[in-house]
Design a protein around this motif. Structure first.
Motif, PDB file in Angstrom:
ATOM      1  N   LEU A 154       0.811  -1.216   0.000  1.00 21.15           N
ATOM      2  CA  LEU A 154       0.000   0.000   0.000  1.00 21.15           C
ATOM      3  C   LEU A 154       0.844   1.266   0.000  1.00 21.15           C
ATOM      4  O   LEU A 154       0.430   2.290  -0.545  1.00 21.15           O
ATOM      5  CB  LEU A 154      -0.944  -0.011   1.206  1.00 21.15           C
ATOM      6  N   ARG A 155       2.011   1.182   0.591  1.00 22.34           N
ATOM      7  CA  ARG A 155       2.910   2.355   0.645  1.00 22.34           C
ATOM      8  C   ARG A 155       3.959   2.329  -0.457  1.00 22.34           C
ATOM      9  O   ARG A 155       4.860   3.173  -0.468  1.00 22.34           O
ATOM     10  CB  ARG A 155       3.553   2.422   2.028  1.00 22.34           C
ATOM     11  N   GLU A 156       3.828   1.334  -1.360  1.00 18.46           N
ATOM     12  CA  GLU A 156       4.726   1.197  -2.509  1.00 18.46           C
ATOM     13  C   GLU A 156       6.186   1.166  -2.081  1.00 18.46           C
ATOM     14  O   GLU A 156       7.036   1.880  -2.622  1.00 18.46           O
ATOM     15  CB  GLU A 156       4.464   2.311  -3.514  1.00 18.46           C
ATOM     16  N   GLN A 157       6.489   0.304  -1.114  1.00 18.15           N
ATOM     17  CA  GLN A 157       7.838   0.184  -0.574  1.00 18.15           C
ATOM     18  C   GLN A 157       8.473  -1.149  -0.965  1.00 18.15           C
ATOM     19  O   GLN A 157       7.775  -2.146  -1.158  1.00 18.15           O
ATOM     20  CB  GLN A 157       7.811   0.294   0.949  1.00 18.15           C
ATOM     21  N   GLY A 158       9.806  -1.150  -1.057  1.00 17.38           N
ATOM     22  CA  GLY A 158      10.551  -2.374  -1.326  1.00 17.38           C
ATOM     23  C   GLY A 158      10.153  -3.004  -2.643  1.00 17.38           C
ATOM     24  O   GLY A 158      10.086  -2.340  -3.671  1.00 17.38           O
ATOM     25  N   GLU A 159       9.862  -4.308  -2.611  1.00 20.34           N
ATOM     26  CA  GLU A 159       9.510  -5.041  -3.837  1.00 20.34           C
ATOM     27  C   GLU A 159       8.220  -4.542  -4.473  1.00 20.34           C
ATOM     28  O   GLU A 159       7.914  -4.868  -5.614  1.00 20.34           O
ATOM     29  CB  GLU A 159       9.390  -6.541  -3.550  1.00 20.34           C
ATOM     30  N   PHE A 160       7.460  -3.727  -3.743  1.00 17.57           N
ATOM     31  CA  PHE A 160       6.184  -3.216  -4.243  1.00 17.57           C
ATOM     32  C   PHE A 160       6.283  -1.755  -4.688  1.00 17.57           C
ATOM     33  O   PHE A 160       5.278  -1.048  -4.746  1.00 17.57           O
ATOM     34  CB  PHE A 160       5.098  -3.359  -3.173  1.00 17.57           C
ATOM     35  N   ALA A 161       7.487  -1.314  -5.016  1.00 18.43           N
ATOM     36  CA  ALA A 161       7.712   0.088  -5.375  1.00 18.43           C
ATOM     37  C   ALA A 161       6.845   0.546  -6.549  1.00 18.43           C
ATOM     38  O   ALA A 161       6.497   1.722  -6.633  1.00 18.43           O
ATOM     39  CB  ALA A 161       9.182   0.322  -5.691  1.00 18.43           C
ATOM     40  N   ASN A 162       6.481  -0.358  -7.437  1.00 15.72           N
ATOM     41  CA  ASN A 162       5.675   0.014  -8.600  1.00 15.72           C
ATOM     42  C   ASN A 162       4.231  -0.474  -8.503  1.00 15.72           C
ATOM     43  O   ASN A 162       3.531  -0.547  -9.511  1.00 15.72           O
ATOM     44  CB  ASN A 162       6.323  -0.534  -9.874  1.00 15.72           C
ATOM     45  N   ALA A 163       3.798  -0.806  -7.302  1.00 14.25           N
ATOM     46  CA  ALA A 163       2.438  -1.320  -7.112  1.00 14.25           C
ATOM     47  C   ALA A 163       1.404  -0.242  -7.411  1.00 14.25           C
ATOM     48  O   ALA A 163       1.618   0.941  -7.107  1.00 14.25           O
ATOM     49  CB  ALA A 163       2.261  -1.823  -5.683  1.00 14.25           C
TER      50      ALA A 163
END
Length: 148
Positions: free
Chosen positions: A51-60
């Motif tokens: 939800l915060r677009e951090q780490g592996e989810f930077a492009n979420a």
């Protein structure tokens, strides 16, 4: 469905630690034939990183809807719900608590934490699929979701 909702798939974040429940949910939404992208994370920390677009989810992509299990390892669903609804950037995202718990305290606490609805997972697979169909019919067809 409102025209702007038809212009892009609905982004759904599934926060579920049970692979069998997650797979059933994913298959249920695939069979629903509604344009959606369902993203699955297995714990609360991963949900918040997503939800915060951090780490592996930077492009979420920001989800339009969150399906949240309460009984997660580590950071549980109640803590995730608290963080989502206290964050000005996230609080407008509808959160459906979908869990095995039918405990009245869990239900009350979830609503006090601003869950948009609370669904108890049926044990029976066919009833679970019916619940997913109801979620699809209401949240993905009838409701206009915020698109920020």
């Amino acid at each position: 469905m409102v025209d702007d909702q038809a212009s892009r798939p609905i982004e759904i974040l599934l926060v579920e630690d049970s692979p069998s429940d997650a797979n059933l949910t994913i298959k249920g939404f695939l069979n629903a034939r509604i344009a959606n992208n369902l993203h699955w994370v297995e714990d609360g920390e991963s949900a918040m990183n997503y939800l915060r677009e951090q780490g592996e989810f930077a492009n979420a992509l920001r989800p339009d809807l969150i399906l949240l299990d309460l009984n997660l390892p580590g950071m549980d669903g109640r803590e995730v719900l608290t963080e989502i609804k206290s964050d000005p950037n996230l609080k407008s995202i509808p959160v459906i608590v979908i869990t095995t718990s039918n405990d009245e305290q869990d239900i009350l606490r979830s609503y006090h934490l601003s869950a948009n609805c609370y669904v108890t997972k049926p044990i029976d697979v066919f009833q679970f699929i019916q619940v997913l169909q109801l979620i699809k019919d209401f949240w993905l067809i009838a409701v206009t979701l915020p698109r920020n």
